[in-house]
Design a protein around this motif. Structure first.
Motif, PDB file in Angstrom:
ATOM      1  N   PHE A  47      43.516  37.551  43.973  1.00 40.32           N
ATOM      2  CA  PHE A  47      42.853  36.847  43.181  1.00 40.32           C
ATOM      3  C   PHE A  47      41.774  35.437  43.892  1.00 40.32           C
ATOM      4  N   GLY A  48      42.389  35.278  45.150  1.00 36.65           N
ATOM      5  CA  GLY A  48      41.684  34.140  45.950  1.00 36.65           C
ATOM      6  C   GLY A  48      40.894  34.781  46.474  1.00 36.65           C
ATOM      7  N   THR A  49      41.282  35.689  47.517  1.00 37.72           N
ATOM      8  CA  THR A  49      40.526  36.296  48.216  1.00 37.72           C
ATOM      9  C   THR A  49      39.132  37.032  48.031  1.00 37.72           C
ATOM     10  N   SER A  50      39.102  37.173  46.753  1.00 34.62           N
ATOM     11  CA  SER A  50      38.102  37.600  45.634  1.00 34.62           C
ATOM     12  C   SER A  50      36.988  36.137  45.099  1.00 34.62           C
ATOM     13  N   THR A  51      37.409  35.376  45.159  1.00 39.68           N
ATOM     14  CA  THR A  51      37.247  34.125  44.405  1.00 39.68           C
ATOM     15  C   THR A  51      35.878  34.004  45.638  1.00 39.68           C
ATOM     16  N   MET A 132      35.397  46.182  31.251  1.00 34.50           N
ATOM     17  CA  MET A 132      35.626  46.139  32.713  1.00 34.50           C
ATOM     18  C   MET A 132      36.605  44.963  32.419  1.00 34.50           C
ATOM     19  N   LEU A 133      36.716  44.138  31.416  1.00 35.12           N
ATOM     20  CA  LEU A 133      37.509  42.705  31.646  1.00 35.12           C
ATOM     21  C   LEU A 133      38.806  43.263  30.932  1.00 35.12           C
ATOM     22  N   VAL A 134      38.760  43.827  29.839  1.00 38.00           N
ATOM     23  CA  VAL A 134      39.959  44.569  29.043  1.00 38.00           C
ATOM     24  C   VAL A 134      40.869  44.936  29.628  1.00 38.00           C
ATOM     25  N   LEU A 135      40.412  46.194  30.814  1.00 37.38           N
ATOM     26  CA  LEU A 135      41.179  47.200  31.414  1.00 37.38           C
ATOM     27  C   LEU A 135      41.211  46.049  32.628  1.00 37.38           C
ATOM     28  N   PHE A 136      40.553  44.907  32.949  1.00 33.17           N
ATOM     29  CA  PHE A 136      41.312  44.150  33.935  1.00 33.17           C
ATOM     30  C   PHE A 136      42.656  43.149  33.899  1.00 33.17           C
ATOM     31  N   GLY A 138      44.221  44.544  31.522  1.00 31.62           N
ATOM     32  CA  GLY A 138      45.947  45.231  30.977  1.00 31.62           C
ATOM     33  C   GLY A 138      46.027  45.221  32.861  1.00 31.62           C
ATOM     34  N   LEU A 139      45.578  45.638  33.030  1.00 32.22           N
ATOM     35  CA  LEU A 139      45.210  45.557  35.757  1.00 32.22           C
ATOM     36  C   LEU A 139      46.212  44.739  35.880  1.00 32.22           C
ATOM     37  N   MET A 140      46.624  43.300  35.035  1.00 31.30           N
ATOM     38  CA  MET A 140      47.258  42.224  35.647  1.00 31.30           C
ATOM     39  C   MET A 140      48.356  42.456  34.680  1.00 31.30           C
ATOM     40  N   PHE A 141      48.613  42.817  33.439  1.00 31.80           N
ATOM     41  CA  PHE A 141      50.069  43.326  32.939  1.00 31.80           C
ATOM     42  C   PHE A 141      50.139  44.608  33.262  1.00 31.80           C
ATOM     43  N   TRP A 142      49.919  45.410  34.077  1.00 33.43           N
ATOM     44  CA  TRP A 142      50.640  45.890  34.955  1.00 33.43           C
ATOM     45  C   TRP A 142      51.779  45.798  36.136  1.00 33.43           C
ATOM     46  N   THR A 143      50.450  44.595  36.476  1.00 34.93           N
ATOM     47  CA  THR A 143      51.007  44.282  37.850  1.00 34.93           C
ATOM     48  C   THR A 143      51.812  43.506  38.163  1.00 34.93           C
ATOM     49  N   SER A 245      41.546  42.989  46.412  1.00 34.58           N
ATOM     50  CA  SER A 245      40.607  42.377  46.565  1.00 34.58           C
ATOM     51  C   SER A 245      39.336  43.272  45.810  1.00 34.58           C
ATOM     52  N   ASN A 246      39.055  44.468  46.255  1.00 37.12           N
ATOM     53  CA  ASN A 246      38.201  45.777  45.689  1.00 37.12           C
ATOM     54  C   ASN A 246      38.792  45.748  43.691  1.00 37.12           C
ATOM     55  N   LEU A 247      40.187  45.799  43.502  1.00 34.31           N
ATOM     56  CA  LEU A 247      40.126  46.113  42.309  1.00 34.31           C
ATOM     57  C   LEU A 247      39.653  45.397  41.809  1.00 34.31           C
ATOM     58  N   PHE A 248      40.054  43.839  42.300  1.00 33.76           N
ATOM     59  CA  PHE A 248      39.430  42.648  41.067  1.00 33.76           C
ATOM     60  C   PHE A 248      37.491  42.803  41.204  1.00 33.76           C
TER      61      PHE A 248
END
Length: 323
Positions: A47-51, A132-136, A138-143, A245-248
């Motif tokens: 998250f930080g590198t994509s801020t 996109m934000l909902v998928l994001f 879900g991705l955070m939950f998976w992570t 970073s690319n995922l974010f």
């Protein structure tokens, strides 16, 4: 054009400096609250590198310059893979051991395909952005779930060693977390203003400036951290920075910008930039990943990626200045 150029350079320099301190502060705070190193590496550092991309694209959307918002996000993804991984592997081949990162690459490929589908008709609506934000989310939950279940992963081990070397007192960590964020916002405003003014002065589109100068500037934190990690032998951190970073960028950065300002997507994004980004993502399967043994991005693969970045940038410059 001197003042906008000065603002652009000052904004880039301050952006990189503030992003570095923001990441250190956030990681140290997470460490003080006993967050697992693997999660810190995948979420906090990712998250930080994509801020920088997130703040710049959000401000660009608020200012009504969608070209910079999208160009920054997709251009950063291209820069992360082609320039950062290419240059890092050219300096020192990247060994890939982490099972978590092996799962992230197919996920990034799927996310790229979904994003391409959502904008293929030439618009990014608020509905698309919310998806996109909902998928994001879900991705955070998976992570988080992966991070809690995975034990002894090389990525987590490398991140734990790095955090032990950089951990700071909690008070100082909070200070840099807040100060870094404030400076990130201020430097991003300066950067966006300078980039827009330069684009207008040169008669080029906001998209081209976003894909080149702004994307390169906001990707500098990933470049610095990947090179440093590779030189220390922390190869999984070097790759994790780029994939995270690319995922974010693909979901959160584009999604937030789209919620702020639904936008028309320039044909060049669909016909040129999305295919290049997708091809570079898929190329990592060919040059670096092995699913039954540790992968490796060697110097030949790094040179190929770097050549792609130079060729892509040269094509943008040629078609912009000499249409």
């Amino acid at each position: 054009m001197f003042i906008p150029f000065l603002a652009l350079c000052a904004g880039l320099a301050l952006l990189v400096w503030s992003a570095d301190h923001f990441i250190d502060g956030a990681a140290s705070v997470a460490r003080h609250f006993s967050m697992p190193p693997l999660l810190i590496g995948m979420i906090i550092v990712g998250f930080g590198t994509s801020t920088p991309e997130m703040v710049v694209s959000s401000l660009a959307a608020i200012n009504g310059t969608p070209g910079i918002a999208l160009g920054n996000a997709f251009g950063s993804n291209i820069t992360n893979i082609a320039l950062i991984l290419g240059f890092t592997a050219l300096l020192k081949p990247i060994e890939i051991h982490s099972q978590v990162l092996r799962k992230e690459l197919p996920l990034l490929t799927a996310v790229t395909a979904v994003t391409a589908y959502l904008i293929h008709e030439g618009t990014l609506t608020r509905t698309d952005a919310v998806i996109m934000l909902v998928l994001f989310a879900g991705l955070m939950f998976w992570t988080v779930r992966q991070g809690m279940q995975t034990q002894g992963d090389p990525f987590g081990d490398e991140m734990g060693n790095e955090l032990c070397a950089q951990c700071m007192p909690l008070g100082r960590a909070y200070f840099w977390l807040v100060t870094g964020l404030v400076l990130l916002i201020g430097s991003s405003r300066l950067l966006v203003w300078g980039a827009v003014e330069i684009a207008h002065a040169l008669g080029v589109s906001d998209l081209i400036i976003g894909l080149t100068v702004v994307a390169l500037g906001t990707s500098l934190p990933e470049l610095a951290s990947s090179i440093i990690a590779s030189r220390k032998g922390e190869h999984d951190i070097a790759l994790g920075n780029v994939l995270g970073s690319n995922l974010f960028n693909t979901l959160a950065v584009v999604g937030i910008a789209g919620v702020i300002l639904p936008m028309d997507v320039e044909p060049g994004v669909i016909a040129r930039d999305i295919p290049v980004m997708t091809a570079l993502t898929l190329s990592l399967f060919l040059i670096g990943f092995r699913f039954k043994r540790p992968g490796r991005i060697n110097r030949y693969g790094g040179a190929a990626l770097l050549t792609c970045y130079i060729g892509y940038t040269a094509f943008l410059v040629r078609t912009t200045l000499f249409p």
